[in-house]
Design an enzyme around this catalytic site. Structure first.
Site, PDB file in Angstrom:
ATOM      1  N   SER A  47       2.002  20.298  36.200  1.00 39.87           N
ATOM      2  CA  SER A  47       2.507  21.214  37.215  1.00 39.87           C
ATOM      3  C   SER A  47       1.936  22.605  36.931  1.00 39.87           C
ATOM      4  CB  SER A  47       4.037  21.190  37.238  1.00 39.87           C
ATOM      5  OG  SER A  47       4.521  21.781  38.421  1.00 39.87           O
ATOM      6  N   ASP A  75       2.367  12.911  45.323  1.00 39.82           N
ATOM      7  CA  ASP A  75       2.735  14.264  44.916  1.00 39.82           C
ATOM      8  C   ASP A  75       2.457  15.209  46.078  1.00 39.82           C
ATOM      9  OD1 ASP A  75       3.211  16.693  43.788  1.00 39.82           O
ATOM     10  OD2 ASP A  75       1.798  16.485  42.141  1.00 39.82           O
ATOM     11  N   HIS A 131       5.174  13.685  41.833  1.00 37.64           N
ATOM     12  CA  HIS A 131       4.912  14.781  40.890  1.00 37.64           C
ATOM     13  C   HIS A 131       5.192  14.357  39.457  1.00 37.64           C
ATOM     14  CE1 HIS A 131       3.918  18.958  40.332  1.00 37.64           C
ATOM     15  NE2 HIS A 131       5.026  19.208  39.671  1.00 37.64           N
TER      16      HIS A 131
END
Length: 690
Positions: A553, A633, A665
């Site tokens: 991330s 994602d 994600h």
């Protein structure tokens, strides 16, 4: 005597072997039970909770219901033959509701409970709604249950007509050979799923089955909105006549964090917005036991999902609102009401992250200065026993996942564990303690870092380093447990693990968090490099010539930024990271995030997007890199991973991509998780493990 020598030696060897701990393994991690929130029974005898079992070979995660005596004793599974999640007691304690997929699809079930024996005497299914049910909540009179379901908002009419309409629409979608979708507004997909025309609504259903589920929040809005877990965004008033819930009615949901609190009569009728004056986020309402107040959490800056989270109080009679934590420079986490020993005051217990841990605080309404009552580890999921004497909560640390703990209120008695579902397994594994260190980072600020040594540590040896970078970016490393990025597991095969809570990390005051806004590759990168410099100097066993950096991330973004700004690492792992800031803005869903962090859109502030976009520095890339991304994602589209991998390949840099067509994600499926850890570890070993 000689004939007894061999058996005695073997017996001693066996005893010695049985006491030897082995390094923590992925299989150990999957064998752990994942304990959920505690639910004390109304009579104060029992605590209900769910615990999720992972079957690695079957590639499944299944929750089951457990119970433990409040006064101490062994926990045990309640309904072995049926899955069960999110238990909720009826007000009289003779029943509890739970969510089960036993007959296909998520529905509410009711269990009959005998408190004398602590056993279930029968179960039956309450709902059979086509759109499935979740998030059940008993009304205070025990006659009805509120729950959430994702429905087609255009389905109207009577409850029976709405159900028929929703069922028909679902059957049409499932049976159609055309899978195309048509969008006419933003936020058409979110995190890992397309909205597909549905909305989350709150329903109420009679417990005796005398009426069909009735929609309390009709309209083309989500009520409650999507969350990543945590405390409920809806609650009954103590008299059961009213429901308070969270909903966002912003014109462009993709750019709005303006969640408001609404109240609606349970008997039905129009809803009233009670926080319209705040254009930030208002969430997690909870009525006081006497019904005078609604406590909730709020953020004041519109469009900023990482603004300080305050604890608020709404006076139901006067409509007055006030901030209970105005002078408390930290985020308020989960909270619960309880009766104070002072007759004139009610009190609230809440969790709040601080410097790598998440303590629990108590705040009294007549003198609102938070006082810590639980200091160590990460604590969450707070609940108070019916008589108000004790606080229950989940507690985890770097060395162990959640267990349920109990702390007596009104005194200084330390918290104690109530459940021990993972003790046996963890007693056989070698865990290293988390070590904290501080150094001077960007802006001359003190910044915290952490170190985890490998098991069987030998100070005379040199160890390679896994340098972990957290996501968020408004997140933090600390004394908590993770199944996705587990520092103990990363250290287990002979590595020192180093982690830095750079500017932007939570738990160090709001200014420290805000310092990352518009400066993604600035102060945080400086902190990361200075933190690793400090660790290399402070810990002589670190081999600075064998270091690999890994992140997901925002951590993935940081890896991509590192690619173009330093060659100190022998390898990198970039998971779900932003590579091209402009394309990431165009393919994400929560636009408020990018537009706050980069101070506008690529069309109104192009320079910011270009300045902090890793792809702009590709001519400096040299480090071997593993790229990981999931097709589902939608926060950071898979195209970001493709662009990075294509760039690395065209530059002739050693690189590999791990692509998951069925993950978002996070990598959540057990066998995918096993492949993730193996691929990551193999990549790191390839470049830095002798």
């Amino acid at each position: 005597m000689r004939r007894y020598l061999i058996p005695i030696v073997l017996l001693l060897c066996a005893a010695s072997f049985s006491q030897t701990k082995h390094p923590f393994t992925f299989e150990d991690m999957m064998a752990l039970k994942r304990v959920g929130e505690p639910l004390p029974s109304p009579d104060g005898k029992w605590v209900l909770f769910s615990a999720q079992d992972v079957n690695l070979e079957a590639n499944t995660k299944t929750p089951h219901l457990w119970i433990v005596p409040l006064n101490g004793g062994a926990e045990r599974k309640l309904i072995a033959e049926q899955d069960g999640d999110r238990p909720r007691w009826s007000p009289d304690g003779k029943h509890f509701a739970f969510i089960s997929n036993k007959e296909g699809g998520s529905q509410i079930w009711i269990a009959d409970f005998d408190s004398a024996s602590g056993s279930v005497t029968g179960t039956h299914k309450l709902t059979s709604i086509a759109t499935e049910a979740a998030g059940e909540l008993w009304s205070p009179d025990g006659k009805s249950i509120a729950f959430t379901s994702r429905v087609y908002p255009e389905c109207s009419g009577s409850p029976v007509e709405q159900e028929a309409c929703n069922k028909k629409r679902m059957e049409e979608v499932a049976g159609s050979k055309v899978k195309a979708l048509i969008f006419d507004r933003l936020l058409y997909r979110h995190w890992n799923a397309f909205q597909a025309g549905k909305r989350s609504h709150i329903f109420v259903v009679a417990v005796d089955g005398s009426s069909s589920p009735r929609d309390l929040t009709p309209g083309d809005y989500d009520a409650p909105p999507f969350t990543l877990g945590g405390q409920d965004d809806y609650a009954f008033s103590p008299d059961g006549q009213e429901l308070c819930y969270t909903s966002n009615h912003g014109k462009v949901e993709a750019t709005s964090t303006n969640n408001d609190l609404w109240i609606v009569p349970v008997s039905g009728g129009p809803a009233k917005n009670i926080t319209a004056d705040n254009h930030g986020a208002d969430v997690t309402p909870l009525y006081s036991p006497d019904g005078k107040y609604i406590a909730y959490r709020a953020q004041f800056r519109p469009g900023y999902e990482s603004d300080r989270v305050r604890l608020m109080l709404y006076d139901r009679k006067s409509g007055e609102k006030k901030t209970l934590t105005e002078n408390y420079d930290a985020w308020v986490g989960s909270f619960t009401w309880f009766k104070s020993q002072s007759p004139a005051s009610s009190a609230i217990a809440f969790s709040s992250e601080s410097k790598g841990v998440q303590p629990i605080f108590v705040l009294h309404l007549d003198h609102p200065d938070p006082r810590p009552i639980v200091a160590n580890g990460y604590n969450d999921d707070l609940a108070v026993t019916g008589d108000g004497s004790s606080l229950l909560f989940t507690h985890m640390s770097l060395a162990a996942p959640n267990e349920i703990y109990l702390r007596t209120l009104g005194g200084d008695t330390p918290a104690r564990p109530l459940t021990h579902v993972n003790d046996d397994l963890l007693s056989q594994t070698a865990m290293s303690p988390l070590e904290s260190f501080w150094f001077t980072g960007a802006h001359g600020d003190k910044v915290e870092g952490f170190l985890v040594k490998p098991p069987d540590f030998d100070s005379s040896r040199k160890y390679p380093v896994k340098f972990l970078i957290h996501g968020g970016p408004q997140g933090a490393w600390g004394d908590d447990w993770s199944y996705r990025w587990n520092p103990e597991l990363f250290a287990a095969n002979g590595y020192a693990v180093v982690m830095i809570n750079f500017h932007g990390s939570t738990g160090y005051g709001q200014k420290f968090i805000d310092d990352i806004n518009g400066d993604w590759g600035g102060a945080p990168f400086e902190d990361l490099m200075k933190g690793l410099d400090y660790a290399e100097q402070q810990y002589p066993f670190i081999d600075k010539d064998r270091e690999c950096a890994l992140g997901a991330s925002y951590g993935g973004y940081a890896i991509n930024w590192i690619l173009g700004h330093t060659n100190r690492f022998k390898c990198l792992v970039s998971h779900d990271g932003m590579f091209n800031a402009t394309s990431s803005w165009g393919t994400t869903e929560e636009l408020w995030f990018n537009e706050w962090e980069f101070k506008g859109t690529p069309y109104t502030n192009r320079e910011s997007y270009r300045k902090w976009s890793p792809h702009e520095y590709a001519t400096s890339f040299k480090t071997p890199t593993l790229v990981v991304h999931g097709q589902l994602d939608y926060r950071l589209d898979v195209s970001e991973g493709y662009q990075l991998f294509t760039t690395l390949q065209r530059l002739g840099i050693p690189s590999k991509m791990l692509y998951f067509p069925d993950e978002g994600h996070w990598v959540l499926k057990p066998q995918n998780s096993r492949l993730w850890y193996k691929t990551v570890d193999d990549w790191v070993d390839q470049w830095i493990k002798k």
